[in-house]
Design a protein around this motif. Structure first.
Motif, PDB file in Angstrom:
ATOM      1  N   LEU A 139      -1.924  -1.396   8.691  1.00  0.00           N
ATOM      2  CA  LEU A 139      -0.683  -1.054   7.998  1.00  0.00           C
ATOM      3  C   LEU A 139       0.134  -2.300   7.680  1.00  0.00           C
ATOM      4  O   LEU A 139       0.702  -2.424   6.585  1.00  0.00           O
ATOM      5  CB  LEU A 139       0.129  -0.081   8.859  1.00  0.00           C
ATOM      6  CG  LEU A 139       1.328   0.594   8.185  1.00  0.00           C
ATOM      7  CD1 LEU A 139       0.902   1.319   6.916  1.00  0.00           C
ATOM      8  CD2 LEU A 139       2.008   1.564   9.138  1.00  0.00           C
ATOM      9  N   HIS A 143       1.176  -3.644   3.923  1.00  0.00           N
ATOM     10  CA  HIS A 143       2.569  -3.905   3.546  1.00  0.00           C
ATOM     11  C   HIS A 143       2.775  -5.351   3.119  1.00  0.00           C
ATOM     12  O   HIS A 143       3.566  -5.624   2.209  1.00  0.00           O
ATOM     13  CB  HIS A 143       3.485  -3.546   4.719  1.00  0.00           C
ATOM     14  CG  HIS A 143       3.633  -2.068   4.923  1.00  0.00           C
ATOM     15  ND1 HIS A 143       4.336  -1.518   5.976  1.00  0.00           N
ATOM     16  CD2 HIS A 143       3.149  -1.014   4.196  1.00  0.00           C
ATOM     17  CE1 HIS A 143       4.284  -0.195   5.884  1.00  0.00           C
ATOM     18  NE2 HIS A 143       3.567   0.128   4.824  1.00  0.00           N
ATOM     19  N   ALA A 148       2.229   0.476  -0.527  1.00  0.00           N
ATOM     20  CA  ALA A 148       2.829   1.571   0.220  1.00  0.00           C
ATOM     21  C   ALA A 148       1.812   2.694   0.285  1.00  0.00           C
ATOM     22  O   ALA A 148       1.429   3.255  -0.741  1.00  0.00           O
ATOM     23  CB  ALA A 148       4.110   2.039  -0.473  1.00  0.00           C
ATOM     24  N   TRP A 149       1.356   3.021   1.504  1.00  0.00           N
ATOM     25  CA  TRP A 149       0.254   3.961   1.680  1.00  0.00           C
ATOM     26  C   TRP A 149       0.670   5.381   1.322  1.00  0.00           C
ATOM     27  O   TRP A 149      -0.033   6.113   0.627  1.00  0.00           O
ATOM     28  CB  TRP A 149      -0.227   3.902   3.135  1.00  0.00           C
ATOM     29  CG  TRP A 149      -1.579   4.491   3.376  1.00  0.00           C
ATOM     30  CD1 TRP A 149      -2.264   5.371   2.592  1.00  0.00           C
ATOM     31  CD2 TRP A 149      -2.432   4.223   4.497  1.00  0.00           C
ATOM     32  NE1 TRP A 149      -3.478   5.669   3.142  1.00  0.00           N
ATOM     33  CE2 TRP A 149      -3.605   4.980   4.316  1.00  0.00           C
ATOM     34  CE3 TRP A 149      -2.303   3.428   5.633  1.00  0.00           C
ATOM     35  CZ2 TRP A 149      -4.647   4.967   5.232  1.00  0.00           C
ATOM     36  CZ3 TRP A 149      -3.339   3.413   6.539  1.00  0.00           C
ATOM     37  CH2 TRP A 149      -4.496   4.168   6.354  1.00  0.00           C
ATOM     38  N   GLN A 181       6.203  -6.421  -3.974  1.00  0.00           N
ATOM     39  CA  GLN A 181       6.723  -6.573  -2.626  1.00  0.00           C
ATOM     40  C   GLN A 181       7.368  -5.265  -2.206  1.00  0.00           C
ATOM     41  O   GLN A 181       7.957  -4.554  -3.029  1.00  0.00           O
ATOM     42  CB  GLN A 181       7.754  -7.706  -2.564  1.00  0.00           C
ATOM     43  CG  GLN A 181       8.252  -8.034  -1.169  1.00  0.00           C
ATOM     44  CD  GLN A 181       9.183  -9.241  -1.168  1.00  0.00           C
ATOM     45  OE1 GLN A 181       9.251  -9.974  -2.142  1.00  0.00           O
ATOM     46  NE2 GLN A 181       9.891  -9.447  -0.077  1.00  0.00           N
ATOM     47  N   LEU A 182       7.265  -4.906  -0.930  1.00  0.00           N
ATOM     48  CA  LEU A 182       7.859  -3.666  -0.433  1.00  0.00           C
ATOM     49  C   LEU A 182       9.239  -3.934   0.147  1.00  0.00           C
ATOM     50  O   LEU A 182       9.482  -4.971   0.783  1.00  0.00           O
ATOM     51  CB  LEU A 182       6.974  -3.035   0.646  1.00  0.00           C
ATOM     52  CG  LEU A 182       5.586  -2.569   0.229  1.00  0.00           C
ATOM     53  CD1 LEU A 182       4.901  -1.840   1.396  1.00  0.00           C
ATOM     54  CD2 LEU A 182       5.639  -1.644  -0.985  1.00  0.00           C
ATOM     55  N   THR A 184      12.378  -2.867   2.804  1.00  0.00           N
ATOM     56  CA  THR A 184      12.416  -2.391   4.193  1.00  0.00           C
ATOM     57  C   THR A 184      12.359  -0.874   4.232  1.00  0.00           C
ATOM     58  O   THR A 184      11.692  -0.282   5.097  1.00  0.00           O
ATOM     59  CB  THR A 184      13.685  -2.897   4.898  1.00  0.00           C
ATOM     60  OG1 THR A 184      13.706  -4.323   4.867  1.00  0.00           O
ATOM     61  CG2 THR A 184      13.748  -2.413   6.337  1.00  0.00           C
ATOM     62  N   GLN A 186      10.888   1.174   2.082  1.00  0.00           N
ATOM     63  CA  GLN A 186       9.516   1.626   1.800  1.00  0.00           C
ATOM     64  C   GLN A 186       8.628   1.469   3.021  1.00  0.00           C
ATOM     65  O   GLN A 186       7.823   2.337   3.337  1.00  0.00           O
ATOM     66  CB  GLN A 186       8.942   0.838   0.621  1.00  0.00           C
ATOM     67  CG  GLN A 186       9.525   1.224  -0.730  1.00  0.00           C
ATOM     68  CD  GLN A 186       9.069   0.299  -1.831  1.00  0.00           C
ATOM     69  OE1 GLN A 186       9.138  -0.940  -1.691  1.00  0.00           O
ATOM     70  NE2 GLN A 186       8.597   0.855  -2.930  1.00  0.00           N
ATOM     71  N   ARG A 187       8.765   0.359   3.728  1.00  0.00           N
ATOM     72  CA  ARG A 187       7.961   0.149   4.931  1.00  0.00           C
ATOM     73  C   ARG A 187       8.337   1.155   6.024  1.00  0.00           C
ATOM     74  O   ARG A 187       7.458   1.722   6.685  1.00  0.00           O
ATOM     75  CB  ARG A 187       8.141  -1.285   5.461  1.00  0.00           C
ATOM     76  CG  ARG A 187       7.571  -2.346   4.548  1.00  0.00           C
ATOM     77  CD  ARG A 187       7.512  -3.707   5.237  1.00  0.00           C
ATOM     78  NE  ARG A 187       8.818  -4.198   5.658  1.00  0.00           N
ATOM     79  CZ  ARG A 187       9.253  -4.194   6.913  1.00  0.00           C
ATOM     80  NH1 ARG A 187       8.482  -3.707   7.890  1.00  0.00           N
ATOM     81  NH2 ARG A 187      10.445  -4.673   7.220  1.00  0.00           N
ATOM     82  N   ASP A 190       6.850   4.583   5.275  1.00  0.00           N
ATOM     83  CA  ASP A 190       5.426   4.610   5.618  1.00  0.00           C
ATOM     84  C   ASP A 190       5.225   4.718   7.128  1.00  0.00           C
ATOM     85  O   ASP A 190       4.370   5.461   7.611  1.00  0.00           O
ATOM     86  CB  ASP A 190       4.751   3.330   5.107  1.00  0.00           C
ATOM     87  CG  ASP A 190       3.693   3.611   4.059  1.00  0.00           C
ATOM     88  OD1 ASP A 190       3.577   4.766   3.607  1.00  0.00           O
ATOM     89  OD2 ASP A 190       2.973   2.665   3.685  1.00  0.00           O
ATOM     90  N   TYR A 228       3.438  -1.887  15.321  1.00  0.00           N
ATOM     91  CA  TYR A 228       3.675  -2.397  13.965  1.00  0.00           C
ATOM     92  C   TYR A 228       4.875  -3.346  13.953  1.00  0.00           C
ATOM     93  O   TYR A 228       4.800  -4.450  13.409  1.00  0.00           O
ATOM     94  CB  TYR A 228       3.906  -1.222  13.015  1.00  0.00           C
ATOM     95  CG  TYR A 228       4.369  -1.632  11.633  1.00  0.00           C
ATOM     96  CD1 TYR A 228       3.461  -1.791  10.591  1.00  0.00           C
ATOM     97  CD2 TYR A 228       5.722  -1.882  11.369  1.00  0.00           C
ATOM     98  CE1 TYR A 228       3.878  -2.181   9.324  1.00  0.00           C
ATOM     99  CE2 TYR A 228       6.143  -2.268  10.115  1.00  0.00           C
ATOM    100  CZ  TYR A 228       5.225  -2.416   9.099  1.00  0.00           C
ATOM    101  OH  TYR A 228       5.644  -2.807   7.853  1.00  0.00           O
ATOM    102  N   TRP A 232       4.812  -7.208  12.846  1.00  0.00           N
ATOM    103  CA  TRP A 232       5.555  -7.588  11.638  1.00  0.00           C
ATOM    104  C   TRP A 232       6.586  -8.670  11.957  1.00  0.00           C
ATOM    105  O   TRP A 232       6.741  -9.634  11.195  1.00  0.00           O
ATOM    106  CB  TRP A 232       6.238  -6.354  11.038  1.00  0.00           C
ATOM    107  CG  TRP A 232       6.955  -6.655   9.758  1.00  0.00           C
ATOM    108  CD1 TRP A 232       8.256  -7.007   9.594  1.00  0.00           C
ATOM    109  CD2 TRP A 232       6.381  -6.668   8.445  1.00  0.00           C
ATOM    110  NE1 TRP A 232       8.543  -7.229   8.266  1.00  0.00           N
ATOM    111  CE2 TRP A 232       7.410  -7.025   7.542  1.00  0.00           C
ATOM    112  CE3 TRP A 232       5.101  -6.394   7.949  1.00  0.00           C
ATOM    113  CZ2 TRP A 232       7.187  -7.117   6.171  1.00  0.00           C
ATOM    114  CZ3 TRP A 232       4.885  -6.491   6.582  1.00  0.00           C
ATOM    115  CH2 TRP A 232       5.913  -6.852   5.705  1.00  0.00           C
TER     116      TRP A 232
END
Length: 434
Positions: A139, A143, A148-149, A181-182, A184, A186-187, A190, A228, A232
């Motif tokens: 994941l 990211h 974005a899954w 780019q994603l 925060t 969006q992450r 997910d 995660y 990250w």
């Protein structure tokens, strides 16, 4: 609409033409199917043989089929672990001329299993932690690449053995979206979906009696979030160091390398008064040890396998007369060889004289689902086990012979063994990766 097979590789359409496209996927005859374990899917999915390839065939509407095919191609270009897209088949009709759903075709990921197959016997919590590690790494990699899954779950993931750990692969990109780019938000979205999905899947296993009694499904759902966030943070945080302590930056980069990531770009800035230096890893790319092993030997492996093989390669190189650590300059060490060999030369010698003979000594029919790198890791583990028992190094050749004679004939399938029994033949306890 005319029947059409859209593929990037010109060889694939010819291989796929022999499949019974005039039949709904549920009615495909047994002789074209391959009996491999399947995960839960909202669509009809079957494994079939096309020439020498085993392919996964999924029925779905044309627009999502084409979209998922293109997303998987994009992930492949970015080097993200995901199934390989082969083709989209449209314009299918049955014998009466009635339209049939299009299909997406991907290459079967050899040596992989869906999570439900791994839970056929109760999986130990330590093994489940390793699955969560693998899924968290996947994941994070998605990211970092801007993907974005939209539906991260155990069901949409395949797992392969990776030198005592596991490697996770995305198998369903239907709900995904690729961005530069994603954000925060969006992450976090997910990650929250992953937490809910994983808890739900484990609750389902608990209801079926397939979950270890000590496992709390809700806590394990939260665990993926914690793993995660920790990874990250380590990969993206800004570091502030005292001026002149530039070795701190090198130490940070080495720590990222140890996690399996490369810093492809960095930003270093001094404070206005010159007292501190700010370091930001701008782009972090996964597969550090994979690329290093591939560059040296041409072997393409999983990340943990690569780390293990590199360690063995380094140990072997140190026994060679023409090895000069850190340099290929003549006379680089006292008493050393006057003309030390380049690392690439020694690495290819190791592949030729050590790696390949060891792997080839194991009969093909006894290997099960193990690829050569995983098999070599198992041989190294067996060598360590025998050497510990004998209290001296018994050598790789002796370990291979004992492994073939006494271990492999009793192993049903090497892939799921760690999920059930850490003392199973051919497997050995490994430190839990937390």
């Amino acid at each position: 609409m005319a029947f059409q097979i859209s593929a990037t590789n010109p060889e694939h359409p010819a291989l796929l033409l022999e499949l019974p496209w005039q039949l709904p996927l549920e009615e495909w005859p047994e002789h074209v199917l391959v009996p491999l374990p399947r995960g839960i899917s909202r669509h009809v999915v079957r494994y079939a043989r096309a020439g020498d390839e085993v392919v996964a065939v999924k029925e779905l509407a044309e627009r999502p089929a084409v979209r998922e095919y293109e997303l998987l191609l994009g992930l492949d270009r970015l080097g993200i672990p995901a199934v390989d897209p082969l083709a989209v088949v449209t314009g299918r009709t049955d014998a009466a001329g009635e339209p049939l759903e299009p299909v997406l075709i991907t290459r079967h990921l050899g040596g992989s299993l869906p999570y439900r197959s791994m839970f056929e016997t109760t999986m130990r919590p330590a093994t489940m932690h390793r699955l969560m590690d693998a899924l968290a790494v996947l994941l994070v990699r998605l990211h970092l690449a801007g993907f974005a899954w939209g539906d991260c779950s155990l069901s949409n993931t395949l797992f392969r053995r990776d030198a005592g750990a596991y490697a996770a692969y995305l198998v369903d990109a239907e709900t995904g979206d690729l961005h530069p780019q994603l954000s925060t938000g969006q992450r976090d979205y997910d990650l929250d979906l992953a937490r809910v999905n994983i808890s739900g899947e484990l609750l389902d296993l608990e209801a079926a009696g397939a979950l270890h009694p000590s496992v709390d499904p809700i806590e394990f759902g939260r665990e993926i979030c914690a793993r995660y966030q920790g990874l990250w943070q380590e990969l993206t945080r800004t570091s502030v160091y005292p001026a002149g302590k530039y070795h701190y930056i090198d130490r940070r980069i080495r720590r990222l390398n140890d996690l399996g990531f490369d810093v492809a770009e960095m930003q270093i800035a001094s404070s206005s008064n010159g007292d501190t230096v700010t370091f930001v890893p701008k782009v972090v790319d996964a597969g550090h040890h994979q690329r290093q092993l591939l560059r040296l030997t041409g072997l393409d492996t999983e990340e943990n396998q690569a780390r293990r093989l590199l360690n063995d390669l380094e140990s072997w190189m140190a026994t060679q007369d023409d090895y000069a650590p850190g340099s290929a300059t003549p006379g680089s060490r006292p008493g050393g060889h006057p003309h030390p060999a380049r690392p690439e030369v020694l690495a290819h010698r190791w592949v030729r004289d050590v790696f390949r003979p060891a792997v080839r000594a194991v009969p093909q029919d006894l290997r099960g689902s193990m690829d050569p790198a995983e098999l070599y890791h198992e041989l190294l583990e067996h060598r360590w086990f025998l050497s510990e028992r004998a209290q001296h190094d018994i050598g790789l050749n002796a370990a291979v012979k004992d492994y073939v004679t006494n271990i492999l004939p009793r192993v049903r399938d090497p892939l799921p063994a760690p999920a059930d029994d850490p003392e199973a033949p051919g497997t050995y306890p490994v430190p839990e990766q937390r």
